[in-house]
Design an enzyme around this catalytic site. Structure first.
Site, PDB file in Angstrom:
ATOM      1  N   GLY A 267       8.443  15.617 -47.498  1.00 29.14           N
ATOM      2  CA  GLY A 267       7.925  16.690 -48.347  1.00 29.14           C
ATOM      3  C   GLY A 267       8.918  17.808 -48.575  1.00 29.14           C
ATOM      4  N   ALA A 268       9.505  18.306 -47.491  1.00 30.98           N
ATOM      5  CA  ALA A 268      10.402  19.449 -47.611  1.00 30.98           C
ATOM      6  C   ALA A 268      11.086  19.671 -46.273  1.00 30.98           C
ATOM      7  CB  ALA A 268       9.624  20.704 -48.008  1.00 30.98           C
ATOM      8  N   GLU A 270      12.902  22.794 -43.652  1.00 36.22           N
ATOM      9  CA  GLU A 270      12.897  24.232 -43.374  1.00 36.22           C
ATOM     10  C   GLU A 270      14.268  24.829 -43.067  1.00 36.22           C
ATOM     11  OE1 GLU A 270      11.539  21.818 -41.310  1.00 36.22           O
ATOM     12  OE2 GLU A 270      11.876  22.297 -39.206  1.00 36.22           O
ATOM     13  N   HIS A 303       4.113  25.954 -44.933  1.00 36.12           N
ATOM     14  CA  HIS A 303       4.565  25.234 -43.733  1.00 36.12           C
ATOM     15  C   HIS A 303       6.061  25.479 -43.492  1.00 36.12           C
ATOM     16  CE1 HIS A 303       4.527  21.748 -40.897  1.00 36.12           C
ATOM     17  NE2 HIS A 303       5.799  21.671 -41.276  1.00 36.12           N
ATOM     18  N   GLU A 304       6.860  25.271 -44.511  1.00 38.16           N
ATOM     19  CA  GLU A 304       8.317  25.423 -44.318  1.00 38.16           C
ATOM     20  C   GLU A 304       8.654  26.885 -44.033  1.00 38.16           C
ATOM     21  OE1 GLU A 304       9.591  22.656 -43.882  1.00 38.16           O
ATOM     22  OE2 GLU A 304       8.071  21.455 -44.925  1.00 38.16           O
ATOM     23  N   HIS A 307       7.962  27.777 -40.455  1.00 39.14           N
ATOM     24  CA  HIS A 307       8.963  27.250 -39.518  1.00 39.14           C
ATOM     25  C   HIS A 307      10.041  28.295 -39.197  1.00 39.14           C
ATOM     26  CE1 HIS A 307       8.134  23.156 -38.467  1.00 39.14           C
ATOM     27  NE2 HIS A 307       8.216  22.654 -39.680  1.00 39.14           N
ATOM     28  N   GLU A 326       6.282  21.127 -34.896  1.00 39.11           N
ATOM     29  CA  GLU A 326       5.503  20.550 -36.000  1.00 39.11           C
ATOM     30  C   GLU A 326       3.996  20.724 -35.800  1.00 39.11           C
ATOM     31  OE1 GLU A 326       6.782  20.146 -38.617  1.00 39.11           O
ATOM     32  OE2 GLU A 326       8.911  19.728 -38.215  1.00 39.11           O
TER      33      GLU A 326
HETATM   34  N1  B3K Z   1      10.993  19.254 -40.427  1.00 41.39           N
HETATM   35  C1  B3K Z   1      10.958  18.452 -41.607  1.00 41.39           C
HETATM   36  C2  B3K Z   1      10.877  16.989 -41.330  1.00 41.39           C
HETATM   37  C3  B3K Z   1      12.178  16.318 -41.157  1.00 41.39           C
HETATM   38  C4  B3K Z   1      12.006  14.816 -41.097  1.00 41.39           C
HETATM   39  C5  B3K Z   1      13.269  14.129 -40.847  1.00 41.39           C
HETATM   40  N2  B3K Z   1      13.165  12.674 -40.859  1.00 41.39           N
HETATM   41  C6  B3K Z   1       9.842  18.834 -42.513  1.00 41.39           C
HETATM   42  C7  B3K Z   1       8.746  19.584 -41.887  1.00 41.39           C
HETATM   43  O1  B3K Z   1       8.014  19.097 -41.060  1.00 41.39           O
HETATM   44  O2  B3K Z   1       8.615  20.730 -42.188  1.00 41.39           O
HETATM   45 ZN    ZN Z   2       7.340  20.895 -40.259  1.00 40.58          ZN
END
Ligand code: B3K
Ligand code: ZN
Length: 885
Positions: A267-268, A270, A303-304, A307, A326
């Protein structure tokens, strides 16, 4: 590709790094056919890791080493060892500087990990272990460094050059190239590094923080998408404000940037100060994105952004602690979405997803604890268990401690660990220290996998006026875990009298009644709670708000469920009562189908839905949720052996009966909603979203009548809607209808109008991939040749192949195994292109134990074929081998 069997990494083997990297100075020279990366690492021996000068082992994969020097002294070939994934050398002293130059090939990177190109722009994805594909480094989250990054590229093709932190210098070179230098003042692990170079436009805004600082906000995108950014920007500002108000967390840099890219594995991401987003999670415009897509953008942006504290300022010591950031961040974004929209509806959506998907994972071959003990390929552990169950664990802590103590715990956690890489234990410790609550037993949620079952029994004593609830918990064995110790399970509950009133609750031993809703902390294998002063036998409302991720069972009769549907004060449990009623009724139909009997629907389900539909005072979003029958995937998850065809037949039969019996009511409510849609300009607000959900689910029922008047309203909505939510819903209804001419016409019109909009075409693919009508596989195979389809774009793979395998049960599980064969072929092709996407796509095949023996054999056969297909990535190897074990 691996050359040997991938190794398993164990949490118990964790050791602090031998060396630290205080400063990281990177220079990227970006060219069309290669990129040069120069890295200067200012390093020292880690005082916490022992004495002496052990060899320095740097991570590095797919790097062509051009030069290497230590303290300005060039190293020759005999001075270091270079393997497939490591570079080893002997440091001369405690403090030293390493200089390396490597050549890499972002232009041919189809795995979309490390530095790669997407639609002509350069971008990065480093989490979890992508940075080692950029330069030699200590690529682990407990090595945190201060990064300075210079990038150079041809100015006319790449006018925008971005990295983490603040821009500190820029300039032109002769020959049309230009450069920019960025510096990030915060220490960070390499997984949060990011770089972008491209021909991008941006919209700009600003946010004044609670301490009065102005932060510049920018969202970058390819020029043709510049008109689709306002919703993302609004979401960002709301998120920043919410995190200040609810968690006291302020943003820390002067600039926050988001970049939208078309080719992205998830999805994205951070990255500090420079979030990189899958365009599907940031672009939104009423004409091209549905309400659900708008809500997803709002949630992912939040969400991002969240983080920045839960992940970046305080990060993970090692990847076994992934849920530390997460689970916490999903919990934070879910609460944000609940505050921005309908809290009950958000909870219903999340629970439906958790119970269908995460419970299946927790009962399958890839089951693992929220804090795993071992992995082969960390990319495989970005799972629903880490994210969604991890968030449930945080929610339970919130429930057990209460909002105030939870906030004190999170303040202590951020305060104590700011700038550190820590563990789930550190988080729990902060919560315990701030609240005084002992969470020792609760921590089993981090170490034991599997979904606990909680069987509840009641007993009423009409003489003593006591009512007791006995809870028995158990947890099935999961891979590597035969036996489980009892969990702490918070059960939010209340008791209803015969009129639906909530009773004051007084447990035996308490002085007086206190409130009408309680959280019972069930912590023993068997435990009884006795309520006193209960004049008549009550009806319990259990696990309100789904207060724990368990499978609760209580022997409710259908009449009792209908009663709870109408009277429970907890909105979630009103919905849940309806779901349980539907499940009972649908399972009865499944049984009838299996016995070859004529199907007959319990009229109580119709009666219950009739009263929901007729009640204009109910929130329209709730009505829509109540009208939605449990998904086929959920019914499969509940079955011992999932009978795909019987489940589909039962559910379709129930839908037709509902359509027939409630046609007039559905028609009336549809007309009212559609009329409001026609006369009010679109807004993605809660009230309108609710209205459109009701309108669209009503339309999907009406369409089952297959009458001319319904086709007309469908076409009217398809043609004249001013937004994608209505247009796509009408398209989906036509696609699933028997009206071949209208269907073909709508599909063609839609594709012609939106052919240049990749995200809209994804929806066009998905609607067709999900259609349960016969011939689904052939339709999907034909669509693979459509000019808008490519295996190289993860969104396309998910939209067509993923939607087919995950949402189109009857077609995917065809008895001749052709659906399985098709999926395995795609996994084999993707294994070479993009291992992460290949491994994700495999999920439905890993669920083979759920099905009848004929299907089991076919699914296993395909897994074995993948295993034998040649050089497998560690991603695919791990999932296939564990599934077959
Ligand atoms: N932290 C990233 C996920 C990275 C996945 C790498 N295979 C997105 C998130 O959970 O915000
Ligand atoms: Zn995340």
């Amino acid at each position: 590709m691996r050359s040997e069997q991938p190794k398993t990494v164990y949490l118990k083997d964790y050791r602090a790094p031998d060396y630290l990297i205080d400063e990281t100075h990177l220079t990227f020279e970006l060219f069309e056919d290669h990129t040069l990366v120069h890295a200067q690492l200012v390093m020292r021996r880690n005082p916490a890791a022992g004495s002496g000068l052990p060899p320095l082992v740097l991570d590095g994969q797919q790097l062509e080493l051009l030069s290497l020097a230590v303290d300005d002294v060039p190293l020759g070939e005999g001075d270091y060892q270079l393997g497939d994934s490591h570079l080893t050398l002997q440091p001369p002293r405690d403090e030293f500087v390493i200089d390396s130059s490597v050549r890499i090939h972002p232009e041919s990177n189809t795995a979309l990990e490390g530095l790669y190109k997407s639609s002509g722009m350069f971008c990065t994805q480093c989490e979890a272990e992508g940075f080692r594909k950029i330069t030699f480094y200590l690529d682990r989250p407990d090595v945190m460094s201060k990064f300075t990054t210079t990038l150079s590229a041809v100015q006319k093709d790449y006018p925008v050059l971005l990295s983490n932190g603040n821009p500190i210098a820029s300039g032109q070179e002769e020959d049309g190239r230009h450069w920019a230098t960025w510096q990030d003042p915060f220490m960070k692990p390499a997984y949060l590094f990011a770089l972008v170079a491209g021909d991008l436009w941006c919209i700009e805004d600003s946010f004044r923080t609670m301490s009065g600082r102005d932060v510049a906000l920018r969202i970058y995108v390819e020029p043709e998408n510049i008109g689709k950014l306002q919703h993302g920007m609004d979401s960002l500002k709301k998120s920043m404000k919410w995190d200040e108000e609810v968690y006291g967390r302020e943003y820390d840099l002067d600039i926050f940037m988001i970049v939208a890219v078309n080719d992205f594995n998830m999805g994205a991401m951070e990255n500090k100060g420079l979030n990189i987003f899958n365009s599907s999670c940031v672009l939104a415009h009423p004409e091209t994105a549905t309400d659900a897509a708008h809500q997803r953008v709002e949630a992912v942006v939040a969400h991002e952004y969240f983080h920045n504290w839960s992940g970046n300022r305080v990060t993970c010591r090692d990847w076994f602690q992934l849920s530390l950031k997460e689970g916490f961040t999903v919990f934070r974004d879910a609460e944000f979405s609940a505050d921005m929209n309908s809290r009950t509806v958000k909870r219903i959506e999340d629970v439906a997803f958790l119970r269908t998907q995460q419970f299946a994972e927790d009962g399958g071959p890839m089951a693992h604890p929220v804090r795993p003990d071992a992995y082969m390929e960390i990319s495989n552990f970005y799972t629903l268990t880490i994210y969604e169950k991890g968030a449930e664990v945080l929610r339970m802590i919130h429930t057990l401690l209460g909002a105030e103590a939870f906030r004190q715990g999170s303040d202590l956690y951020f305060d104590r660990h700011d700038g550190q890489a820590v563990t789930c234990d550190d988080f729990i410790k902060a919560m315990e220290d701030a609240s005084g609550v002992d969470l020792a037993q609760f921590k089993r949620w981090y170490t034991q996998s599997g979904t606990p079952r909680l069987a509840v029994e009641e007993a009423y004593d009409p003489v003593a006026h006591t009512y007791s609830l006995t809870f028995r918990q158990s947890c099935p064995p999961t891979p590597g875990q035969e036996h489980k110790e009892p969990f702490v399970i918070p059960v939010a509950m209340g008791l209803l009298d015969a009129h639906g009133n909530e009773l004051p609750l007084r447990l035996a031993g308490e002085d007086a009644a206190d409130g009408t809703s309680r959280v019972l902390a069930v912590s023993a294998a068997e435990q009884r709670f006795t309520f006193v002063d209960v004049a008549h036998k009550p009806l319990p409302s259990l696990l309100r708000g789904f207060s724990a991720p368990v499978k609760l069972s209580f022997p409710y009769s259908r009449d009792q469920l209908m009663f709870l549907m109408q009277h429970d004060s907890d909105g979630f449990n009103r919905w849940e009562a309806g779901q349980q009623l539907s499940v009972q009724v649908l399972q009865e139909l499944v049984d009838q189908h299996q016995r070859d009997e004529a199907l007959s629907l319990d009229p109580r389900l119709i009666a219950a839905l009739r009263s929901v539909l007729a009640d204009e005072s109910l929130d329209a979003a709730m009505v829509a949720e109540m009208l939605s029958l449990p998904a086929e995937a959920y019914l499969a998850e509940l079955s011992e052996v999932a009978d795909v065809d019987a489940i589909h037949a039962a559910r379709e039969f129930a839908r037709r009966e509902i359509s027939r019996e409630l046609f007039d009511l559905l028609w009336a409510r549809y007309q009212t909603c559609r009329e409001a849609s026609r006369t009010t300009p679109y807004a993605a607000d809660a009230a309108q979203i609710a209205r459109r959900s009701l309108q669209n689910i009503a339309l999907s029922y009406l369409a089952l009548a297959a009458s001319d008047e319904v086709v007309d309203v469908c076409e009217e909505q398809f043609e004249h809607a001013d937004n994608m939510t209505e247009r796509l819903a009408a398209l989906a209804v036509l696609v699933n209808s028997p009206f071949e001419a209208e269907k073909a016409n709508a599909l063609a019109k839609f594709a012609d109008y939106f052919k240049d909009d990749a995200l809209v075409m994804d929806q066009w693919f998905s609607v067709q991939a999900g259609s349960p009508l016969p011939g689904g596989l052939e339709r999907v195979e034909a669509l693979m040749h459509h000019p808008a389809f490519t295996l190289k774009n993860p969104n396309k793979v998910r939209a067509l192949i993923g939607a087919f395998a995950n949402q189109n049960h009857v077609n995917f599980h065809r008895l001749d195994g052709a659906g399985y064969r098709f999926l395995a072929d795609q996994v084999i092709a993707l294994n070479a292109l993009n291992p992460q996407i290949a491994s994700r796509l495999l999920t439905p095949l890993t669920r083979w134990r759920k099905f009848d023996s004929a299907r089991q054999a076919l699914m296993r056969g395909e897994l074995e074929r993948i295993l034998a297909s040649g050089e497998l990535s560690s991603d695919v190897f791990e999932v296939v081998s564990k599934s077959l074990a």
